[in-house]
Motif scaffolding. Structure first.
Motif, PDB file in Angstrom:
ATOM      1  N   ASP A   1      43.788  47.192  53.132  1.00  0.00           N
ATOM      2  CA  ASP A   1      42.552  47.503  52.367  1.00  0.00           C
ATOM      3  C   ASP A   1      42.359  46.724  51.261  1.00  0.00           C
ATOM      4  N   ASN A   2      42.545  45.524  51.093  1.00  0.00           N
ATOM      5  CA  ASN A   2      42.190  44.623  49.906  1.00  0.00           C
ATOM      6  C   ASN A   2      42.028  43.206  50.320  1.00  0.00           C
ATOM      7  N   THR A   3      41.383  42.662  49.428  1.00  0.00           N
ATOM      8  CA  THR A   3      40.785  41.116  49.866  1.00  0.00           C
ATOM      9  C   THR A   3      41.042  40.062  48.711  1.00  0.00           C
ATOM     10  N   PHE A   4      42.142  40.171  48.023  1.00  0.00           N
ATOM     11  CA  PHE A   4      42.273  39.584  46.687  1.00  0.00           C
ATOM     12  C   PHE A   4      43.034  38.229  46.943  1.00  0.00           C
ATOM     13  N   CYS A   5      43.711  38.083  48.113  1.00  0.00           N
ATOM     14  CA  CYS A   5      44.366  37.000  48.264  1.00  0.00           C
ATOM     15  C   CYS A   5      43.695  35.867  49.329  1.00  0.00           C
ATOM     16  N   SER A   6      44.344  34.622  49.398  1.00  0.00           N
ATOM     17  CA  SER A   6      44.072  33.847  50.370  1.00  0.00           C
ATOM     18  C   SER A   6      45.252  33.379  51.142  1.00  0.00           C
TER      19      SER A   6
ATOM     20  N   THR B   1      48.077  33.158  48.616  1.00  0.00           N
ATOM     21  CA  THR B   1      47.742  32.560  47.144  1.00  0.00           C
ATOM     22  C   THR B   1      46.715  33.390  46.211  1.00  0.00           C
ATOM     23  N   VAL B   2      46.725  33.565  45.024  1.00  0.00           N
ATOM     24  CA  VAL B   2      45.712  34.077  44.100  1.00  0.00           C
ATOM     25  C   VAL B   2      45.558  33.536  43.048  1.00  0.00           C
ATOM     26  N   ASP B   3      44.258  33.392  42.957  1.00  0.00           N
ATOM     27  CA  ASP B   3      43.528  32.321  41.768  1.00  0.00           C
ATOM     28  C   ASP B   3      43.587  33.241  40.578  1.00  0.00           C
TER      29      ASP B   3
END
Length: 411
Positions: free
Chosen positions: A222-227, A101-103
């Motif tokens: 190399d990203n961290t924008f999701c849950s 998910t992404v907010d």
């Protein structure tokens, strides 16, 4: 005959209370205020403990967290790389469902056909994977749980948002809404707005693959924008699963990303146990729950002691009354019953007054705590506890006059 006795007890009790109005008022206000404070705190604590517990897969629903090493420090984050959910679902046999998910924050949704004026409504949305409604138990009232998020141009609306946009929740599947006046989406489902016990609040859901960042980073770790959220299969050991996924990011990045270690935490625990220190869970809102529970207990004990002391002090001046009643034939059992009855009656009157206090201040208390608490949310356990505490307080407060004064010898 028994009815006459009760009438006599009631008259005597009423005369004693009316004779010293200040004492009666102090005793009622003291105990009722303590009970009201304890009742308000109980409502708040119960609400906190119920957050996110409503999901059908609660015992198997986890969020994937990360411990990240930066120099001598370790900090814990709830974010995850875009391809993680698919990797867990496809490669880990212990995982039944996994979803990313992404907010996106607040966006504008609108409807219009050119001739009719557009309705611009600012709403809080969510991008989610196709299995979102298999993972979370948000009630889907129209649409197929496994299909509503498979089309990149689909959108699922909450019932409240649907009414604001279309004036109804019926026959709107297939209709079009615009996001930010640019991107059209077709309504594929309607879900019930998340309730008061959901820590996540959103008005609409879009497929995560309709998000450009998600498309561009489908194979980039190399990203961290999701849950990432997973539902483990029955019988899976969470500790063993944590050991298995600890090196996932290192392996997927070909040993390029070594400072990030994923692990899972039960989703319904995150609200209360969301604080980490040096990569170890160290509390959270549960600390406030425990603190306010102790405060409620302390207030209740002080109120009960005060009630008992006032009742005992007042009883000391009733020796003449006891003597006269014994002279005219009253037995000790009759006097014990009268004194205990008076004390218990006062205690239960205080409980009723406390409920009135709570009803009056609950709207202001809800504004202060940003809750939607209600006396209707009381469970049978608390009701029985409140009645038990009130009865115990009345019995103890009336024990001195009932046992001591009833043994008074008129001679």
């Amino acid at each position: 005959m028994l009815s006459n006795h009760f009438k006599s007890y009631f008259k005597t009790t009423w005369r004693n209370l009316a004779k010293d109005r200040l004492f009666t008022l102090l005793n009622l206000l003291g105990l009722s205020t303590g009970l009201a404070c304890a009742l308000l705190i109980y409502l708040w604590v119960t609400d906190e403990l119920q957050m996110d517990k409503f999901h059908q897969n609660d015992t198997r629903l986890y969020q994937v967290m990360e411990n990240r090493v930066q120099g001598p420090n370790i900090w814990t984050a709830p974010s995850a790389p875009a391809p993680e959910a698919d990797a867990l679902a496809n490669e880990m046999p212990e995982v039944e469902y996994a979803v990313a998910t992404v907010d996106p924050g607040i966006n504008t949704l609108s409807v219009g056909n050119g001739s009719a004026p557009e309705k611009d409504i600012k709403s809080n949305g969510l991008y989610a994977g196709a299995d979102f409604f298999h993972v979370f138990s948000y009630n889907l009232i129209d649409g197929n749980p496994g299909q509503v998020l498979t089309d990149k141009k689909a959108i699922v609306l909450s019932d409240l948002l649907a009414r604001r946009l279309f004036g109804t929740t019926e026959n709107i599947i297939g209709k079009t809404v615009q996001l930010q006046h640019e991107q059209p989406y077709t309504v594929s489902g309607i879900f019930t707005n998340p309730g008061i016990h959901s820590s996540e609040q959103f008005d609409y859901i879009l497929p995560v693959l309709s998000l450009k960042d998600a498309q561009d980073n489908r194979s980039n770790w190399d990203n961290t924008f999701c849950s990432t959220f997973v539902v483990l299969k029955p019988g899976t050991n969470p500790a063993q699963f944590n050991s298995k996924i600890a090196g996932l990011i290192v392996r997927k990045s070909n040993n390029q990303i070594k400072y990030r270690t994923p692990f899972i935490q039960r989703y319904s625990d995150i609200y209360l146990y969301g604080r980490y220190e040096a990569g170890v869970q160290s509390g959270g809102r549960i600390d406030y729950v425990r603190l306010f529970s102790l405060i409620a207990l302390f207030i209740l004990v002080i109120a009960c002691i005060n009630f008992m002391n006032l009742s005992t002090a007042k009883a000391a001046g009733r020796a003449k009354e006891v003597g006269i009643k014994k002279v005219v034939g009253a037995g000790r059992g009759t006097l014990i019953f009268q004194f205990l009855g008076e004390s218990i009656g006062m205690a239960f009157a205080s409980l009723l007054l406390a409920i009135c206090w709570v009803s009056l201040v609950l709207p202001a208390f809800n504004n202060l705590t940003a809750k939607q608490l209600s006396l209707y949310h009381l469970d049978i356990g608390f009701v029985l506890s409140a009645l038990g505490i009130t009865l115990f307080t009345g019995l103890v407060a009336g024990s001195y006059p009932a046992l001591y004064l009833s043994g008074f010898k008129p001679i």
